[in-house]
Design an enzyme around this catalytic site. Structure first.
Site, PDB file in Angstrom:
ATOM      1  N   TYR A  84      -7.417  -8.336  11.620  1.00 13.16           N
ATOM      2  CA  TYR A  84      -5.907  -8.007  12.672  1.00 13.16           C
ATOM      3  C   TYR A  84      -5.901  -8.589  13.805  1.00 13.16           C
ATOM      4  O   TYR A  84      -6.863  -8.483  14.173  1.00 13.16           O
ATOM      5  CB  TYR A  84      -5.160  -7.103  12.471  1.00 13.16           C
ATOM      6  CG  TYR A  84      -4.830  -6.634  10.725  1.00 13.16           C
ATOM      7  CD1 TYR A  84      -4.200  -6.715  10.306  1.00 13.16           C
ATOM      8  CD2 TYR A  84      -6.221  -5.830   9.787  1.00 13.16           C
ATOM      9  CE1 TYR A  84      -3.198  -6.240   8.553  1.00 13.16           C
ATOM     10  CE2 TYR A  84      -5.660  -5.467   8.587  1.00 13.16           C
ATOM     11  CZ  TYR A  84      -4.860  -5.777   8.623  1.00 13.16           C
ATOM     12  OH  TYR A  84      -4.451  -4.958   7.233  1.00 13.16           O
ATOM     13  N   GLN A 137       1.347  -6.564   5.161  1.00  6.43           N
ATOM     14  CA  GLN A 137       1.705  -5.414   4.616  1.00  6.43           C
ATOM     15  C   GLN A 137       3.327  -5.789   4.182  1.00  6.43           C
ATOM     16  O   GLN A 137       3.627  -7.381   4.974  1.00  6.43           O
ATOM     17  CB  GLN A 137       1.648  -4.598   3.851  1.00  6.43           C
ATOM     18  CG  GLN A 137       0.235  -3.376   4.498  1.00  6.43           C
ATOM     19  CD  GLN A 137       0.507  -2.919   4.171  1.00  6.43           C
ATOM     20  OE1 GLN A 137       0.769  -2.072   3.219  1.00  6.43           O
ATOM     21  NE2 GLN A 137      -1.313  -2.163   4.046  1.00  6.43           N
ATOM     22  N   ASN A 154      -6.869   1.578   2.964  1.00  2.00           N
ATOM     23  CA  ASN A 154      -7.324   3.053   3.321  1.00  2.00           C
ATOM     24  C   ASN A 154      -7.275   4.019   2.201  1.00  2.00           C
ATOM     25  O   ASN A 154      -7.510   4.904   1.691  1.00  2.00           O
ATOM     26  CB  ASN A 154      -7.033   3.389   4.141  1.00  2.00           C
ATOM     27  CG  ASN A 154      -8.403   2.756   5.751  1.00  2.00           C
ATOM     28  OD1 ASN A 154      -8.699   1.521   5.114  1.00  2.00           O
ATOM     29  ND2 ASN A 154      -7.264   3.053   6.184  1.00  2.00           N
ATOM     30  N   ASN A 207     -11.943  -1.255  -1.297  1.00  3.25           N
ATOM     31  CA  ASN A 207     -11.421  -1.470   0.335  1.00  3.25           C
ATOM     32  C   ASN A 207     -12.270  -0.893   2.007  1.00  3.25           C
ATOM     33  O   ASN A 207     -12.519  -0.162   2.127  1.00  3.25           O
ATOM     34  CB  ASN A 207     -10.019  -0.656   0.292  1.00  3.25           C
ATOM     35  CG  ASN A 207      -9.414  -1.116   1.985  1.00  3.25           C
ATOM     36  OD1 ASN A 207      -9.017  -2.298   1.564  1.00  3.25           O
ATOM     37  ND2 ASN A 207      -9.182  -0.291   2.500  1.00  3.25           N
ATOM     38  N   GLU A 208     -12.903  -2.240   2.695  1.00  2.00           N
ATOM     39  CA  GLU A 208     -13.177  -1.904   3.564  1.00  2.00           C
ATOM     40  C   GLU A 208     -14.270  -0.917   3.439  1.00  2.00           C
ATOM     41  O   GLU A 208     -14.000  -0.012   3.754  1.00  2.00           O
ATOM     42  CB  GLU A 208     -12.510  -1.907   4.401  1.00  2.00           C
ATOM     43  CG  GLU A 208     -10.871  -2.452   4.748  1.00  2.00           C
ATOM     44  CD  GLU A 208     -10.207  -2.069   5.897  1.00  2.00           C
ATOM     45  OE1 GLU A 208     -10.201  -1.385   6.575  1.00  2.00           O
ATOM     46  OE2 GLU A 208      -9.363  -3.572   6.480  1.00  2.00           O
ATOM     47  N   GLU A 267       0.845  -0.881  -0.402  1.00  2.00           N
ATOM     48  CA  GLU A 267       0.073  -0.031   0.215  1.00  2.00           C
ATOM     49  C   GLU A 267       1.154   1.142  -0.324  1.00  2.00           C
ATOM     50  O   GLU A 267       1.834   1.140   0.567  1.00  2.00           O
ATOM     51  CB  GLU A 267      -1.073  -0.538   1.078  1.00  2.00           C
ATOM     52  CG  GLU A 267      -1.948   1.496   1.558  1.00  2.00           C
ATOM     53  CD  GLU A 267      -2.721   1.466   2.686  1.00  2.00           C
ATOM     54  OE1 GLU A 267      -2.836  -0.006   3.351  1.00  2.00           O
ATOM     55  OE2 GLU A 267      -3.551   2.038   2.570  1.00  2.00           O
ATOM     56  N   GLU A 291      -6.344  -9.397   3.937  1.00  2.00           N
ATOM     57  CA  GLU A 291      -5.554  -8.146   4.537  1.00  2.00           C
ATOM     58  C   GLU A 291      -5.725  -9.211   6.001  1.00  2.00           C
ATOM     59  O   GLU A 291      -6.544  -9.558   6.777  1.00  2.00           O
ATOM     60  CB  GLU A 291      -5.872  -7.203   5.100  1.00  2.00           C
ATOM     61  CG  GLU A 291      -5.779  -6.056   3.805  1.00  2.00           C
ATOM     62  CD  GLU A 291      -6.393  -4.459   4.423  1.00  2.00           C
ATOM     63  OE1 GLU A 291      -5.800  -3.770   5.509  1.00  2.00           O
ATOM     64  OE2 GLU A 291      -6.988  -3.720   3.430  1.00  2.00           O
TER      65      GLU A 291
HETATM   66  O1  AHR Z   1      -2.771  -2.727   6.393  1.00  2.00           O
HETATM   67  C1  AHR Z   1      -2.963  -1.471   6.635  1.00  2.00           C
HETATM   68  C2  AHR Z   1      -4.751  -0.608   6.471  1.00  2.00           C
HETATM   69  O2  AHR Z   1      -5.070  -2.147   7.216  1.00  2.00           O
HETATM   70  C3  AHR Z   1      -5.241  -0.987   5.745  1.00  2.00           C
HETATM   71  O3  AHR Z   1      -4.860   0.329   4.717  1.00  2.00           O
HETATM   72  C4  AHR Z   1      -6.570  -1.096   5.405  1.00  2.00           C
HETATM   73  O4  AHR Z   1      -7.590  -1.427   4.868  1.00  2.00           O
HETATM   74  C5  AHR Z   1      -6.526  -1.496   6.654  1.00  2.00           C
HETATM   75  O5  AHR Z   1      -7.935  -1.011   7.760  1.00  2.00           O
END
Ligand code: AHR
Length: 507
Positions: A244, A353, A72, A172-173, A27, A292
């Site tokens: 995450y 990432q 994001n 995205n999201e 990203e 992700e």
């Molecule tokens: O990977 C970091 C961020 O986490 C990304 O930009 C977003 O898609 C997610 O919230």
């Protein structure tokens, strides 16, 4: 010592492992692109400004596909800013990360980097501040050979061959209220379906990923998936999951059990997709793109101070540079086990990432690049997990966790490559203080021998690799694995991740 038992048999596959399961994510965020993969002037930079030491590590990691350009970031991105002569590319405010985007690297440069790295590109379009037209434009620019306004522009910019990007994320999201242009499920579904139809009009062979939930615990989880899939079942091939994990307040037992949550997430989304399939009497099965996933100390990031004055926003700031411990790496190894256990449904995944930003690879400007602890389970799994993942029955004790209640102390998955006869077994011992003696029933396999066994563990679960000590943590040979008749025996150290490779004994 704890004990555990595992049964595997090559006659009971879960599904063929799609190599895209070993994807990652780049990203425009912090130092992932700038001072990460790209640093002209670095002693190891090539003629295009890409760091060859980083490229070497990316290849060693075994990454197969890389999602780009966000995240994001993409929800405010104008792809046109990043193509054409560098000197005329604009500097823009990146509202997502309070940074300055210089646009020195854009689509053409990234594709050229991906070819050097030997990875496919998965491209996310901006459905936040933009929409259908921009998505079709970037598709034309990227994939049409020549003879149209935008494809000719790519050729004129020096990228003569089409980029051939097959997999596209529809935003995205978009379920997250932090996202630029965040939508309700109904609004997003409408926008995503219109965009998907238009993109498929240009190329019906594309694989399109609809945004699913940004976490299994956000309030719209479930209704979001059903709304989006009911509207878009016929036009998308995948729905995304993002997750995450982090250790909260020293609760290591719950943290080590994070894969329990990933299992729940995947199985719930598969069930929701199949419910829509049944409603529609459809033959098609929607796949999951877990695009992700990682350990991320999000609480730390949330507590950091933001630079509010846009005139002071920096280029390539040090953002989300988590330094990973041994415990983090054991969790990453276990999350990979979860993905492999669901290889029939998860056919694409991206470790978020790749470089510097919550990443397995770190760099210093003008200085070295090194492997974080999480590099090791990813690289070894990507190398060994070939062919099909197998139904893996596990029996072991449980431990009580604050977050997930009682969880099994042992998690495992096996993979088997019919062509080569090679088998791999990945195991995690979640017990914090005791080793585990594991027996594995391998009677269904041709006579085999243990060709390698490596574990990731350490007396100090907080040990890290950093610039000063880049090799403090790594894989260690585990000499306990042996086959006795139809049983493989192996000892797993406390709080550890292990990979065992079995090779057929040739007569
Ligand atoms: O990977 C970091 C961020 O986490 C990304 O930009 C977003 O898609 C997610 O919230």
């Amino acid at each position: 010592m704890q004990t555990g038992h595992v049964v595997i048999d090559p006659r009971f596959p879960v599904g063929v492992i799609d190599r895209r399961l070993f994807g990652s994510f780049v990203e425009h965020l912090g130092r992932c692109v700038y001072d990460g993969i790209y640093e002209p002037g670095h002693p190891a930079a090539d003629e295009d400004g890409f760091r060859t030491d980083v490229l070497d590590l990316v290849r060693e990691l075994g990454v197969t596909m890389v999602r780009y350009p966000g995240g994001n970031f993409v929800s405010g991105y104008r792809w046109e800013d990043g193509v054409g002569p560098r000197e005329s590319r604009p500097r823009r405010l990146d509202l997502a990360w309070h940074s300055i985007e210089t646009n020195e690297v854009g689509l053409d440069e990234f594709v050229s980097w991906s070819r050097k790295a030997g990875v496919d590109v998965m491209y996310a379009v901006n459905l936040g501040t933009r929409g259908l037209e921009e998505a079709v434009d970037v598709l034309e620019y990227a994939n049409v050979r020549a003879g149209t306004a935008l494809s000719d522009r790519r050729v004129a910019n020096g990228a003569v061959e089409p980029h051939g990007i097959r997999m596209w994320c529809l935003g995205n999201e978009m379920d997250g209220d932090w996202q630029l242009g965040h939508w309700t499920a109904e609004e997003y579904a409408k926008k995503a379906v219109q965009t998907a139809r238009a993109m498929l009009q240009l190329d019906p062979g594309l694989e399109l990923v609809a945004c699913g939930s940004s976490g299994a615990h956000i309030p719209t989880f479930g209704t979001w998936e059903q709304t989006v899939l009911r509207a878009g079942y016929d036009v998308v091939s995948h729905i995304s999951c993002h997750a995450y994990y982090q250790e909260h307040d020293g609760d290591l037992a719950s943290f080590l059990a994070s894969a329990v949550d990933m299992d729940f997430f995947i199985e719930s989304v598969a069930a929701m997709a199949d419910a829509v399939k049944a409603e529609r009497h459809s033959e098609k099965t929607i796949q999951i793109s877990f695009d992700e996933w990682n350990v991320w100390y999000l609480d730390r990031y949330r507590n950091e101070e933001r630079i509010t004055d846009p005139e002071l926003w920096p280029r390539a700031p040090r953002l989300l540079e988590d330094v990973y411990t041994v415990a983090d790496a054991v969790v990453v190894g276990n999350l990979l086990i979860s993905l492999l256990k669901h290889a029939d449904r998860v056919t694409s995944a991206s470790l978020a990432q790749l470089v510097n930003v919550i990443a397995p690879i770190m760099t210093e400007p003008g200085g070295p690049a090194w492997r974080q602890t999480t590099f090791f389970p990813f690289a070894l799994t990507a190398r060994l997990a070939r062919g099909a993942s197998l139904t893996t029955s596990v029996s072991a004790g449980t431990t009580e966790t604050a977050q997930y209640g009682p969880v099994p102390l042992l998690d495992a998955v096996a993979t088997h490559d019919e062509e080569t006869g090679e088998t791999a077994l990945f195991l995690v011992n979640r017990h914090l203080g005791e080793a585990m003696a594991v027996t594995v029933d391998v009677s269904g396999f041709a006579p085999s021998t243990v060709s390698a066994c490596e574990s990731l563990h350490d007396a100090d679960l907080r040990a890290v690799n950093d610039r000063e000590n880049p090799d403090r943590v790594g894989l260690r040979a585990n000499g306990t694995a042996r086959i006795e008749g139809a049983v493989l025996r192996v000892e797993l150290p406390a709080a550890s991740w292990t990979a065992v490779s079995l090779s057929p004994v040739r007569a």
